[in-house]
Structures are given as structure tokens and as C-alpha cells.
Motif scaffolding. Structure first.
Motif, PDB file in Angstrom:
ATOM      1  N   ARG A  35       0.842  -1.185   0.000  1.00 38.28           N
ATOM      2  CA  ARG A  35       0.000   0.000   0.000  1.00 38.28           C
ATOM      3  C   ARG A  35       0.883   1.243   0.000  1.00 38.28           C
ATOM      4  N   ASP A  70      -3.216   5.467  -1.227  1.00 38.23           N
ATOM      5  CA  ASP A  70      -4.484   4.732  -1.098  1.00 38.23           C
ATOM      6  C   ASP A  70      -4.926   4.689   0.367  1.00 38.23           C
ATOM      7  N   SER A 104      -4.957   0.136  -4.443  1.00 35.24           N
ATOM      8  CA  SER A 104      -4.488   0.890  -5.618  1.00 35.24           C
ATOM      9  C   SER A 104      -3.093   1.450  -5.344  1.00 35.24           C
ATOM     10  N   GLY A 161      -1.365   0.140  -8.390  1.00 27.33           N
ATOM     11  CA  GLY A 161      -1.431  -1.226  -7.892  1.00 27.33           C
ATOM     12  C   GLY A 161      -0.107  -1.710  -7.345  1.00 27.33           C
ATOM     13  N   ARG A 169      -8.081  -7.696  -3.079  1.00 26.19           N
ATOM     14  CA  ARG A 169      -8.866  -6.466  -2.868  1.00 26.19           C
ATOM     15  C   ARG A 169     -10.334  -6.769  -2.569  1.00 26.19           C
ATOM     16  N   VAL A 205      -7.165   0.720 -10.743  1.00 27.10           N
ATOM     17  CA  VAL A 205      -6.316   1.392  -9.749  1.00 27.10           C
ATOM     18  C   VAL A 205      -6.040   2.854 -10.114  1.00 27.10           C
ATOM     19  N   GLN A 213      -7.327   6.291  -7.759  1.00 25.25           N
ATOM     20  CA  GLN A 213      -6.581   7.484  -7.360  1.00 25.25           C
ATOM     21  C   GLN A 213      -7.236   8.751  -7.938  1.00 25.25           C
TER      22      GLN A 213
END
Ligand code: ARG
Length: 446
Positions: free
Chosen positions: A108, A112, A198, A203, A210, A226, A230
Motif C-alpha cells: 500500500r 491509497d 491501488s 497497484g 482487494r 487502480v 486514485q
């Protein structure tokens, strides 16, 4: 000073730090509990794909729930030198759990992370707004029903026009809120999609699940693409802001009416004395300051979509730090609107309508159309009837018949408050807040 998450071997310039962190350390406190929920879901998923051992996950969950408790007690702070809530939580986990804490950020990015925090925050706040809108709606419908037979003048161009009623006036604002609720529902559903996974916006090479975090966090679905996930930063806030602005527009108009109708020159409504304010020089004053402030605050809230849009304007695809500033405008908007909604509900429940407005002859002319229609119904062509009544009024020989017979849907004699209520209930009962509440409770083990 604590090192930044991204600090390697060059020291951070304190002026640059001050400028870039901005108000994040204060505003991110509002996101703290959602950051924890996101991390519980993320670490559960990391364990499921073998990126954490079961023991590591359990230790992380325990510590995350501890931090959640600290947040609930109001004792959570973002320390001096720590950039934001995401860094603070990771710092606390690492202090307590060492290497296990350092593993949580696999797969991550703060991009995100802040997206998911904002979505969970907004979802929660929208629920509160919807509840407050519903309360005001109920109060308006109640007042409309109670005053269905109390006539008042209707205006066009602020000139006395045709008979209206308090039943219609209160009910109009209720129906307006039913439309606003539709907007809130759309905003809620658009917000209720999972961006987690994302990462920085493109990604991750880890085999993230997910679908699992989507379910754990009680989202309706995910933002699949993804890049789009954003791109939703700012867009989600702007769309929610449209819904808030729609409610604020209804409130601002109601507030203006209430101030105007409360003035001695109208004398249509009376605000309860406890809801008015006095003057330092004029001893007789009972001013409608509450509705005036409500009007100003709600007018300002209607600028929110534009304010957000001006920040997002012409940003290309991908994350930019510009987006951070949106939090300054967006996060406080919910409390501001909720405050106004609660004030409006309190006063609307207590507002008194003047039941004897029409005995004043200055309103006689508003029955002109009733008279024209009566003559037309008896067979006189409408245009001739219109002319005759017009001439009678000019000559001062018009005597109004104050019996009003309006029977069609939505008119004085047939308010359709049941239908309006069904409209509102149909939207409100479909919001599915429980799924989110249940998921959050499960993540916290409650
Ligand atoms: N405070 C940042 C924001 O609100 C968090 C994300 C930071 N990401 C970054 N790439 N600098 O946007």
C-alpha cells in the motif's frame, strides 16, 4: 525529531516541512479512527496472502485496537515532527512491535491509505447528515400537517399573488429535502467503493486480495481500476460537496423566508423568544440571528464544490500534493452543516404561525384569480372574467370571497404529504448504513 517515513540520508529542511505538512497534523486527527480500520483490514488481507504470519497479524490487530481506544479517549496525537496520521500510526506500531510494525505498509501507499480514510470518514459523516436531514424533514411535515388549513399570501416578485398556506410552505421545504436526500444517496454510494490496494495509484506486484478488504470494510464494491481509484481523490469530495451544497441551499432559502416572515412588516411567523437575540441599544429587539447565521453558513457551504473544483482543476492523472489541501475545506463541512440542520430543526419545531393573516385587507387582491376562475367556471370566457375582475379591483369594488377550493395534487387542499413522505422514506430506507456499521464493528472485535 522523528524521521519521516521516506527520509533516508538527507535531513529535512524545517521550513519545507512546515509548508508541506501544513494543517495535516490537526486535520488528520479526524481521519485517525478510519486509518486504524483500514490497517486492520489491510493486515488481515496481508496475512491471507502469506505476507504476515498469523502471530504478526494478531499482534498488529491488538495494537491497532489499542490505538483505536486511545483515539476514542481523545488522547491520540500526531507528534511533533511526524507528518501525518499514517506515519504516526506506523510509528506507534513499530515502537511497540518492532519489525512487525514495519511490515504493515507492504502493498500500500499513503495515497491509497488517505483515500480509504477519506472514504470511511465521509461514509460515516454522510450517515449523520442523512439522519439530521430526516429529522428536519419530519419536523417540517409535522408542521405542514398541523397548519394545512392556515392560509397565507403567496408571492411572485415579492408582490402579493395568490393564496398559499403554511401547509404548503412547510411542506415545500420537506419535499426539497427529499430531493436533496437523493443527491446524498448518490454521493454515499459513489463514496462507498474501496480504493485500498491501488497503492500509489498503479497497484502492486504483491498478489493483493482487494475483494477481501472490500468485504472487510463493508464497502458496496471497489474502485476497480487502480488509476481510477486514485483519480477519485477530489472527485469523491466534490460530488459529496454537491450533495451537501444541495441541502445547504434548501436551508439557506428556508432561513431567508423565516427571517422575512418573522419581520413585523410581514408578521407571518413568530420565532420562539428563546431562539432570538437582543440588541445592546434597542430594548424591544428580538432578532432572528440564528437564521441569519444559518443563512450565511449555508450560503458559504454552497461554494464548497467550486472551492474543491478549483483545486482539482486541470490536474492530470495520478497523485498530486494539491489534493491534500482539499481536506482543509472538506473535513469541517460536515460539522458545519450538521450544526445548521440541528438548529433549523429545533426552531422549526417551535415556530408559531399567525393564523389570522388574511383579515388584513392589504391581502384581498390575492383572491382575484379565485374570482376569475369562479366566473369562468360559471361560463364567462376566462379572458373576459380576468378583465372584469381587474377593472373591479381598479375601481375599488372588488370584494374577495376568501373560501379557497384547491383540490389537485400538491395544492392547498391536497398537500400530498403522505406521498412526499413515501418519497423520502423510499430513499432513506435504502441507504444501507448497517452494512458499514456492522463491518466496522467486526473489525474492532466488538
Ligand atoms: N498528506 C497527504 C495527503 O493528504 C498524504 C499522502 C501523501 N502522499 C504523498 N505522495 N506525498 O495527500
Amino acid at each position: 525529531m522523528a524521521k519521516k517515513l521516506w527520509e533516508k540520508n538527507i535531513d529535512v529542511n524545517p521550513e519545507i516541512e512546515r509548508f508541506t505538512v501544513g494543517r495535516d497534523r490537526e486535520l488528520d486527527l479526524l481521519l485517525a479512527r478510519y486509518d486504524i480500520l483500514g490497517s486492520i483490514a489491510h493486515s488481515t488481507m496481508l496475512e491471507s496472502i502469506g505476507m504476515l504470519t498469523r502471530d504478526e497479524m494478531t499482534a498488529l490487530h491488538e495494537e491497532l485496537r489499542n490505538i483505536y481506544g486511545i483515539i476514542e479517549e481523545g488522547k491520540f496525537i500526531i507528534e511533533e515532527g511526524v507528518e501525518d496520521v499514517h506515519s504516526q500510526v506506523e510509528l506507534m506500531l513499530t515502537r511497540k512491535l518492532g519489525d512487525t510494525g514495519k511490515k504493515i505498509h507492504s502493498g500500500r501507499s499513503r495515497n491509497d491509505q488517505v483515500l480509504v480514510d477519506l472514504k470511511l470518514f465521509t461514509r460515516h459523516e454522510l450517515k449523520g447528515v442523512c439522519e439530521n436531514v430526516k429529522e428536519l424533514f419530519d419536523a417540517l411535515i409535522e408542521q405542514s400537517d398541523r397548519h394545512k388549513d392556515v392560509l397565507m399570501p403567496g408571492y411572485t416578485h415579492l408582490q402579493v399573488a395568490m393564496p398559499s398556506s403554511f401547509g404548503l410552505w412547510f411542506g415545500a421545504y420537506a419535499e426539497s429535502l427529499a430531493d436533496d436526500m437523493l443527491f446524498l444517496q448518490a454521493a454515499y454510494r459513489m463514496c462507498n467503493r474501496n480504493p485500498l490496494g491501488s497503492a500509489a495509484g498503479y497497484g502492486s506486484s504483491f498478489p493483493l486480495n482487494r475483494t477481501m478488504t472490500t468485504e472487510l470494510l463493508g464497502f458496496e464494491s471497489m474502485n476497480y481500476n487502480v488509476v481510477y481509484a486514485q483519480m477519485g481523490r477530489g472527485k469523491c469530495e466534490r460530488n459529496v460537496a454537491y450533495a451537501l451544497a444541495s441541502v445547504a441551499g434548501t436551508l439557506a432559502k428556508l432561513a431567508f423566508d423565516a427571517c422575512m416572515f418573522n419581520s413585523q412588516n410581514f408578521g407571518f411567523v413568530k420565532l420562539p423568544a428563546e431562539c432570538t437575540t437582543g440588541s445592546s441599544i434597542m430594548p424591544h429587539k428580538k432578532n432572528p440571528d440564528v437564521f441569519e447565521l444559518l443563512r450565511a453558513k449555508c450560503n458559504r457551504l454552497q461554494a464548497l464544490p467550486t472551492d474543491i473544483m478549483l483545486i482539482m482543476n486541470n490536474l492530470p492523472v495520478g497523485y498530486f500534493r494539491d489534493l491534500q489541501i482539499i481536506k482543509e475545506l472538506f473535513l469541517p463541512a460536515f460539522e458545519a452543516l450538521n450544526d445548521c440542520l440541528q438548529m433549523a430543526t429545533y426552531i422549526i419545531k417551535r415556530i408559531e404561525a399567525n393564523r389570522d393573516i388574511l383579515s388584513d385587507s392589504r391581502y384581498d387582491a390575492m383572491f382575484s384569480v379565485e374570482e376569475v376562475n369562479r366566473l369562468a367556471a360559471e361560463g364567462m370566457p376566462f379572458r373576459d372574467a380576468y378583465k372584469k375582475v381587474g377593472l373591479d379591483i381598479e375601481a375599488g369594488t372588488f370584494t374577495p370571497n376568501k373560501d379557497v377550493h384547491h383540490t389537485h395534487e400538491g395544492s392547498i387542499g391536497n398537500l400530498c404529504n403522505k406521498e412526499i413522505t413515501a418519497l423520502m422514506e423510499g430513499i432513506y430506507s435504502n441507504m444501507e448504513f448497517e452494512k458499514a456499521t456492522e463491518a466496522e464493528r467486526a473489525l474492532l472485535n466488538r
